[in-house]
Write an enzyme that holds these catalytic residues in place. Structure first.
Site, mmCIF file in Angstrom:
data_model
loop_
_atom_site.group_PDB
_atom_site.id
_atom_site.type_symbol
_atom_site.label_atom_id
_atom_site.label_comp_id
_atom_site.label_asym_id
_atom_site.label_seq_id
_atom_site.Cartn_x
_atom_site.Cartn_y
_atom_site.Cartn_z
ATOM 1 N N ASN A 97 -1.097 20.033 -20.062
ATOM 2 C CA ASN A 97 -1.586 19.340 -21.253
ATOM 3 C C ASN A 97 -1.678 20.263 -22.464
ATOM 4 O OD1 ASN A 97 -1.893 16.781 -20.090
ATOM 5 N ND2 ASN A 97 -3.754 17.489 -19.074
ATOM 6 N N ARG A 103 -3.074 22.104 -12.955
ATOM 7 C CA ARG A 103 -2.160 21.100 -13.501
ATOM 8 C C ARG A 103 -2.525 20.727 -14.943
ATOM 9 N NH1 ARG A 103 0.722 15.993 -10.429
ATOM 10 N NH2 ARG A 103 1.745 15.183 -12.298
ATOM 11 N N LYS A 112 7.549 22.628 -13.919
ATOM 12 C CA LYS A 112 6.611 21.542 -13.625
ATOM 13 C C LYS A 112 6.356 21.465 -12.124
ATOM 14 C CE LYS A 112 4.868 17.058 -14.396
ATOM 15 N NZ LYS A 112 4.811 15.816 -15.121
ATOM 16 N N GLU A 119 8.154 18.475 -25.277
ATOM 17 C CA GLU A 119 7.633 18.917 -23.971
ATOM 18 C C GLU A 119 8.285 20.229 -23.546
ATOM 19 O OE1 GLU A 119 5.095 17.602 -22.518
ATOM 20 O OE2 GLU A 119 4.995 15.566 -23.327
ATOM 21 N N HIS A 156 -2.651 13.472 -28.330
ATOM 22 C CA HIS A 156 -3.155 12.129 -27.980
ATOM 23 C C HIS A 156 -3.901 11.512 -29.161
ATOM 24 C CE1 HIS A 156 -2.947 13.409 -23.506
ATOM 25 N NE2 HIS A 156 -1.863 12.766 -23.859
ATOM 26 N N ARG A 202 0.812 -1.233 0.000
ATOM 27 C CA ARG A 202 0.000 0.000 0.000
ATOM 28 C C ARG A 202 0.837 1.271 0.000
ATOM 29 N NH1 ARG A 202 -2.314 -3.392 3.525
ATOM 30 N NH2 ARG A 202 -4.163 -4.441 2.709
ATOM 31 N N GLU A 204 -4.499 17.508 -10.016
ATOM 32 C CA GLU A 204 -5.137 17.987 -11.243
ATOM 33 C C GLU A 204 -6.611 18.321 -11.056
ATOM 34 O OE1 GLU A 204 -3.512 16.322 -14.792
ATOM 35 O OE2 GLU A 204 -5.200 16.962 -15.994
ATOM 36 N N HIS A 262 5.019 10.423 -28.633
ATOM 37 C CA HIS A 262 4.307 11.434 -27.856
ATOM 38 C C HIS A 262 4.878 12.848 -28.063
ATOM 39 C CE1 HIS A 262 1.986 13.096 -24.578
ATOM 40 N NE2 HIS A 262 3.100 13.592 -24.062
ATOM 41 N N HIS A 268 -1.693 18.881 -25.971
ATOM 42 C CA HIS A 268 -1.863 17.433 -25.821
ATOM 43 C C HIS A 268 -3.175 16.871 -26.351
ATOM 44 C CE1 HIS A 268 1.802 17.605 -23.585
ATOM 45 N NE2 HIS A 268 1.731 16.367 -23.161
ATOM 46 N N LYS A 320 2.689 11.362 -10.988
ATOM 47 C CA LYS A 320 1.715 10.552 -11.735
ATOM 48 C C LYS A 320 2.400 9.252 -12.122
ATOM 49 C CE LYS A 320 -1.434 13.793 -13.936
ATOM 50 N NZ LYS A 320 -1.976 14.231 -15.229
#
Ligand code: NAD
Ligand code: ZN
Length: 339
Positions: free
Chosen positions: A225, A221, A207, A179, A232, A115, A217, A244, A228, A137
């Site tokens: 994107n 945040r 960042k 990026e 995507h 956990r 987010e 990407h 993006h 993330k």
């Protein structure tokens, strides 16, 4: 400060705060970011990653497969079993050494094992250093889509050793630059005019600042994107032939064209996007051959960030912000400008 000095950037998240060390030879600082009390470590990496590390703790190394197909729950199970066999407890540490794929999987396995077991990242790609390894993330893909299973799990520390970039293939470097160009538009910073160490440290700082203001987010945040939504869609439409970062480069210019269609910015700001992405960063900004525009619109409507119709991060008088419910005709008109 000279180019050989290390930079230290804090990701300020209260009791989950941590340090990102950036510089040539930064891997020598690994021991300094390991959680106090860790008695053993499992290093997660891939074949072909040229970084050898010494965590100064009893440790084992597990290699995982290369590519998005190995970014899977099967790999997470393999890793967690390796952690158990190594006798790892939740006071020990997992160390992810590799690109974003490795740090995403190692991070998610660590988030799940007992956990939540501490993880430290040593990103070895430009994209990993300026983006994937920072901000907590983590996750893996399902056959149904990318990054559909994951968790927020902040690392205890990150070391970005710029020496690792010497062996990085040119295409991977360009992905990182996609990026980086995004950060240009979020801040206006002339990143390419900085020495490499300052450039990477500044991206980490940008960042870190956004993540610190909105860890999970809820709002701000999402600015990360920028470019993006189309990116995507392009990745899916090209069945990932387009990487990407390459897709983000096209997506940034598209976002500018769409913002102009909506009257949020003028043509000179669109031209600036093209100049920066194609000129300064030398990235390709054309739509790849063979993609159908109506397919791209359909894919953008299904984007997992799209809460309310077609959703984009768009430049405007108040800077870059999230815009929902964008008119489909404008979305299509901006795509046609890219043909
Ligand atoms: N968690 C986040 O916030 C976040 C953000 C952006 C991207 N990502 C994820 O990151 C992944 C992409 O990361 P990536 O672009 O680093 O790709 P990657 O991790 O797949 O690495 C690309 C290739 O480069 C190789 N490689 C890595 N370091 C090397 C080195 N120093 N020298 C030579 N080869 C090296 C790898 O083995 C791999 O074959 C995606 O899965 C994406 O979803 C996550
Ligand atoms: Zn991205």
């Amino acid at each position: 400060m000279s180019d050989t000095d290390l930079r230290r950037v804090e990701v300020a998240l209260g009791e989950r705060s941590y340090e990102v060390v950036v510089g040539h030879g930064a891997i020598s600082e690994l021991a300094s970011v390991l959680p106090a009390g860790a008695k053993r470590a499992v290093v997660v990496t891939q074949p072909g990653i040229p970084v050898r590390i010494d965590p100064d703790l009893p440790h084992e190394t597990v290699e995982i497969g290369v590519g998005e197909a190995a970014k899977s729950l099967t790999t997470v199970e393999r890793l967690c079993r390796a952690f158990a066999q190594a006798g790892l407890t939740r006071h020990d540490v997992v160390i992810g050494v590799g690109g974003g794929m490795v740090t995403d999987v190692a991070g998610f396995a660590a988030a799940s094992y007992h956990r939540g077991t501490p993880v430290v990242h040593a990103p070895t790609t430009l994209l990993g250093m300026v983006d994937a390894a920072i901000g907590g993330k983590t996750g893996v893909n399902l056959p149904e889509g990318k990054n559909l299973v994951g968790a927020f799990w902040q690392p205890s520390g990150v070391v970005c050793d710029l020496d690792a970039l010497d062996s990085l293939p040119e295409r991977e470097r360009r992905c990182g630059l996609g990026e980086m160009a995004k950060y240009h538009f979020l801040t206006g910073d002339r990143l390419l005019s900085m020495p490499l160490v300052d450039r990477v440290a500044r991206c980490v700082e940008i960042k870190a600042e956004v993540v610190a203001s909105d860890e999970r987010e809820g709002g701000r945040r999402a600015l990360l994107n920028y470019g993006h939504t189309l990116a995507h869609a392009l990745e899916i439409a090209t069945e990932h032939r387009m990487a990407h970062g390459e897709a983000v480069a096209v997506g940034l210019v598209y976002a500018a064209r769409l913002a102009r269609q909506l009257g949020r910015i003028d043509q000179s700001r669109v031209d600036e996007h093209v100049e920066v992405v194609a000129g300064e960063y030398e990235l390709d900004v054309a739509l790849p051959a063979g993609v159908r525009l109506d397919h791209l619109v359909e894919l953008m409507g299904r984007d997992k960030k799209a809460l309310d119709g077609l959703t984009f991060v768009l430049d405007g008088p108040a800077g870059v912000e999230v815009v929902s419910g964008v008119d489909e005709a404008a979305v299509m008109a901006a795509l046609r400008e890219m043909e």
